[in-house]
Scaffold this active site. Sequence first.
Site, PDB file in Angstrom:
ATOM      1  N   ILE A  27      36.010  58.719  31.982  1.00 43.81           N
ATOM      2  CA  ILE A  27      34.910  59.458  31.338  1.00 43.81           C
ATOM      3  C   ILE A  27      33.782  59.701  32.339  1.00 43.81           C
ATOM      4  CG2 ILE A  27      33.139  59.294  29.521  1.00 43.81           C
ATOM      5  CD1 ILE A  27      35.258  57.575  27.975  1.00 43.81           C
ATOM      6  N   GLY A 149      39.077  45.834  42.271  1.00 48.34           N
ATOM      7  CA  GLY A 149      37.764  46.446  42.443  1.00 48.34           C
ATOM      8  C   GLY A 149      36.887  46.426  41.214  1.00 48.34           C
ATOM      9  N   LYS A 175      44.075  47.353  42.931  1.00 46.80           N
ATOM     10  CA  LYS A 175      43.894  47.715  41.522  1.00 46.80           C
ATOM     11  C   LYS A 175      42.422  48.071  41.303  1.00 46.80           C
ATOM     12  CE  LYS A 175      42.715  45.580  37.821  1.00 46.80           C
ATOM     13  NZ  LYS A 175      41.870  46.654  37.234  1.00 46.80           N
ATOM     14  N   PRO A 176      42.160  49.369  41.098  1.00 44.62           N
ATOM     15  CA  PRO A 176      40.771  49.763  40.845  1.00 44.62           C
ATOM     16  C   PRO A 176      40.312  49.251  39.485  1.00 44.62           C
ATOM     17  CG  PRO A 176      42.185  51.683  41.297  1.00 44.62           C
ATOM     18  CD  PRO A 176      43.080  50.520  41.061  1.00 44.62           C
ATOM     19  N   SER A 228      32.684  40.282  38.409  1.00 44.34           N
ATOM     20  CA  SER A 228      31.691  39.361  37.852  1.00 44.34           C
ATOM     21  C   SER A 228      32.109  37.903  38.080  1.00 44.34           C
ATOM     22  CB  SER A 228      31.549  39.628  36.357  1.00 44.34           C
ATOM     23  OG  SER A 228      32.799  39.415  35.743  1.00 44.34           O
ATOM     24  N   GLU A 249      33.815  38.437  45.839  1.00 45.74           N
ATOM     25  CA  GLU A 249      32.515  39.120  45.933  1.00 45.74           C
ATOM     26  C   GLU A 249      32.012  39.293  44.507  1.00 45.74           C
ATOM     27  OE1 GLU A 249      30.831  39.650  48.472  1.00 45.74           O
ATOM     28  OE2 GLU A 249      32.270  39.529  50.112  1.00 45.74           O
ATOM     29  N   LYS A 454      27.024  29.931  46.666  1.00 51.64           N
ATOM     30  CA  LYS A 454      26.965  29.372  45.305  1.00 51.64           C
ATOM     31  C   LYS A 454      27.950  30.134  44.389  1.00 51.64           C
ATOM     32  CE  LYS A 454      22.470  28.161  44.345  1.00 51.64           C
ATOM     33  NZ  LYS A 454      20.982  28.423  44.385  1.00 51.64           N
ATOM     34  N   GLU A 461      33.005  39.859  53.480  1.00 50.38           N
ATOM     35  CA  GLU A 461      33.584  41.149  53.823  1.00 50.38           C
ATOM     36  C   GLU A 461      32.828  41.687  55.032  1.00 50.38           C
ATOM     37  OE1 GLU A 461      33.777  43.221  49.800  1.00 50.38           O
ATOM     38  OE2 GLU A 461      35.891  42.909  50.310  1.00 50.38           O
TER      39      GLU A 461
HETATM   40  P1  NAD Z   1      34.614  42.694  36.060  1.00 49.02           P
HETATM   41  O1  NAD Z   1      34.576  41.279  36.496  1.00 49.02           O
HETATM   42  O2  NAD Z   1      34.564  42.982  34.616  1.00 49.02           O
HETATM   43  O3  NAD Z   1      35.939  43.413  36.609  1.00 49.02           O
HETATM   44  C1  NAD Z   1      36.252  43.451  37.968  1.00 49.02           C
HETATM   45  C2  NAD Z   1      37.715  43.749  38.143  1.00 49.02           C
HETATM   46  O4  NAD Z   1      38.484  42.619  37.749  1.00 49.02           O
HETATM   47  C3  NAD Z   1      38.246  44.934  37.323  1.00 49.02           C
HETATM   48  O5  NAD Z   1      39.129  45.675  38.125  1.00 49.02           O
HETATM   49  C4  NAD Z   1      38.983  44.252  36.181  1.00 49.02           C
HETATM   50  O6  NAD Z   1      40.037  45.021  35.645  1.00 49.02           O
HETATM   51  C5  NAD Z   1      39.529  43.030  36.886  1.00 49.02           C
HETATM   52  N1  NAD Z   1      39.863  41.900  36.012  1.00 49.02           N
HETATM   53  C6  NAD Z   1      39.270  41.551  34.840  1.00 49.02           C
HETATM   54  N2  NAD Z   1      39.839  40.426  34.353  1.00 49.02           N
HETATM   55  C7  NAD Z   1      40.806  40.058  35.227  1.00 49.02           C
HETATM   56  C8  NAD Z   1      41.741  38.984  35.275  1.00 49.02           C
HETATM   57  N3  NAD Z   1      41.779  38.052  34.325  1.00 49.02           N
HETATM   58  N4  NAD Z   1      42.582  38.920  36.334  1.00 49.02           N
HETATM   59  C9  NAD Z   1      42.534  39.840  37.318  1.00 49.02           C
HETATM   60  N5  NAD Z   1      41.689  40.876  37.316  1.00 49.02           N
HETATM   61  C10 NAD Z   1      40.820  40.992  36.282  1.00 49.02           C
HETATM   62  O7  NAD Z   1      33.418  43.402  36.861  1.00 49.02           O
HETATM   63  P2  NAD Z   1      32.865  44.877  36.696  1.00 49.02           P
HETATM   64  O8  NAD Z   1      32.161  44.944  35.384  1.00 49.02           O
HETATM   65  O9  NAD Z   1      33.919  45.854  37.034  1.00 49.02           O
HETATM   66  O10 NAD Z   1      31.788  44.934  37.875  1.00 49.02           O
HETATM   67  C11 NAD Z   1      30.501  44.420  37.762  1.00 49.02           C
HETATM   68  C12 NAD Z   1      30.413  43.036  38.379  1.00 49.02           C
HETATM   69  O11 NAD Z   1      30.880  43.073  39.711  1.00 49.02           O
HETATM   70  C13 NAD Z   1      28.981  42.552  38.462  1.00 49.02           C
HETATM   71  O12 NAD Z   1      28.923  41.176  38.131  1.00 49.02           O
HETATM   72  C14 NAD Z   1      28.631  42.734  39.920  1.00 49.02           C
HETATM   73  O13 NAD Z   1      27.616  41.913  40.396  1.00 49.02           O
HETATM   74  C15 NAD Z   1      29.936  42.476  40.590  1.00 49.02           C
HETATM   75  N6  NAD Z   1      29.980  43.117  41.903  1.00 49.02           N
HETATM   76  C16 NAD Z   1      29.947  42.328  43.028  1.00 49.02           C
HETATM   77  C17 NAD Z   1      29.944  42.914  44.280  1.00 49.02           C
HETATM   78  C18 NAD Z   1      29.899  42.074  45.545  1.00 49.02           C
HETATM   79  O14 NAD Z   1      30.257  42.577  46.590  1.00 49.02           O
HETATM   80  N7  NAD Z   1      29.478  40.835  45.486  1.00 49.02           N
HETATM   81  C19 NAD Z   1      30.001  44.295  44.399  1.00 49.02           C
HETATM   82  C20 NAD Z   1      30.044  45.080  43.246  1.00 49.02           C
HETATM   83  C21 NAD Z   1      30.041  44.466  41.995  1.00 49.02           C
END
Ligand code: NAD
Length: 487
Positions: A27, A149, A175-176, A228, A249, A454, A461
């Site tokens: 979307i 990702g 996997k995006p 997250s 990350e 922490k 990276e």
């Molecule tokens: P998310 O944790 O919901 O999802 C991240 C990825 O993990 C997605 O591709 C999702 O499909 C996958 N995923 C979810 N559950 C999984 C499981 N049980 N096993 C394997 N893969 C699984 O995060 P989001 O909402 O996509 O992104 C936002 C979060 O990412 C925020 O907390 C942000 O701070 C963090 N983030 C960190 C960095 C960094 O470099 N430190 C960069 C960008 C975003």
Amino acid sequence: MRAQPKASHFINGEYVEDTAGRVIECIYPATGEVVARLHAATPAVVERALAAARVAQADWAARKPVERGRILQRAAAIMRERNHALSVLETLDTGKPLQETLVADATSGAEALEFYGGMIASVTGDYIPLGGDFAYTMREALGVCVGIGAWNYPTQIACWKGAPALACGNAMIFKPSETTPLCALQVAEILHEAGLPAGLYNVVQGYGDVGAALISDARVDKVSLTGSVPTGQKVAALAAGGMKHVTMELGGKSPLIVFDDADIEAAIGGAMLGNFYSAGQVCSNGTRVYVQAGIKQKFLARLAERTAAMIMGDPMDEAVNFGPMVSAAQQAKVMDYIAIGKGEGARLVAGGTAPKLPGFEAGCFIAPTVFADVTDTMRIAREEIFGPVMCVLDFEDEAEVIARANDTEFGLSAGVFTADLTRAHRVIGQLEAGTCWINAYNLAPVEMPFGGSKMSGVGRENARAAIEHYSQVKSVYVGMGGVDAPW
Ligand code: NAD
């Protein structure tokens, strides 16, 4: 607007579809329009990717590093040539304004490909003299790496993980995020166009269960997640079962400290970049802005003025510098936090609304928001919001602000603005964070390691540091004389 790719997945050098997989709707967050429909990977698709990666990896690792690097550099050149089209796609995928994606996404991905393409031939081992006998070390590929990702930087994340992995001789299955599935497919296409052999960079779409299926497979040697903290905990636990390497990350709630001698325009610029770029959806954002009491009024007045001048609107209009949230779900989450902040007694200085813009009524916009008089115990000061919500807190002195800045489970980033460079280094030295800035904020060049401490993560990276996380050391002892055994 349509951005339908040829198929959902890219495996073994070609597009692959399996319509039996759960539908993923892509979307465009500015309009709510469905721009593409994809399918999550079925177990058969996951198996195909794992098998292809495993087969391709050994030959790739055996090639001269300079040859691997050449392919990555060629891919970087193609990405730069196609920057405009890739930026439009990134904007459709995420809603980030084109003004931003033109300079921050494919270009950052290309830099990672250039950097690792250029440096990998210089990665050598050690010679260890042992008085006649000697030992040497070499860095070997790990094998098959899985990259997972987040949705905020789909092209950049695909490249930040893919470039060092491939340079070191690994295969990658990426996997995006299910929210932004489009850009990584372009990265895969370009890598193959540049000469990458089939099977080495595969893109598999899906939700968390697909990520979990990949990580759990015995053929996988490493997982690198951007996401997250709760997802990081699940992924790291799964990886631990197979003793796999991990890079995590994760999220943050980073402090940005502004002392009263700082260049106030620069500090406000840093705070705005660290809260409003990508509509605040950046992991390293300095969302707790500690401002020394003496300059608080001046800081807030000028911040409100500059925030009011931001241009929110059509992300495809290059004059626009502030776009929507990535999704309606994220918009709702951030609006909940704004309500929580008001309820906790924080003072709204700017924003706080979800405007309906003419022509973009279904867009997920939130006006850039600033809360003042925030205290350390408020939820808006403790939890990651991941939206354009800046919390301004007051402080009196250095020791106090360091203690308060460190009082968090997160440790991704931190920043200090001051004209006193001795103080800047002294304060940074005491902040518990993996990536820090002095008189700057949120710049993440590929030459500099990036990552958190922490709960914000494990591993790094970018830079040479990432090589250590995509390869392992083999030590070789060489006996030059007889073997002196007691039996
Ligand atoms: P998310 O944790 O919901 O999802 C991240 C990825 O993990 C997605 O591709 C999702 O499909 C996958 N995923 C979810 N559950 C999984 C499981 N049980 N096993 C394997 N893969 C699984 O995060 P989001 O909402 O996509 O992104 C936002 C979060 O990412 C925020 O907390 C942000 O701070 C963090 N983030 C960190 C960095 C960094 O470099 N430190 C960069 C960008 C975003």
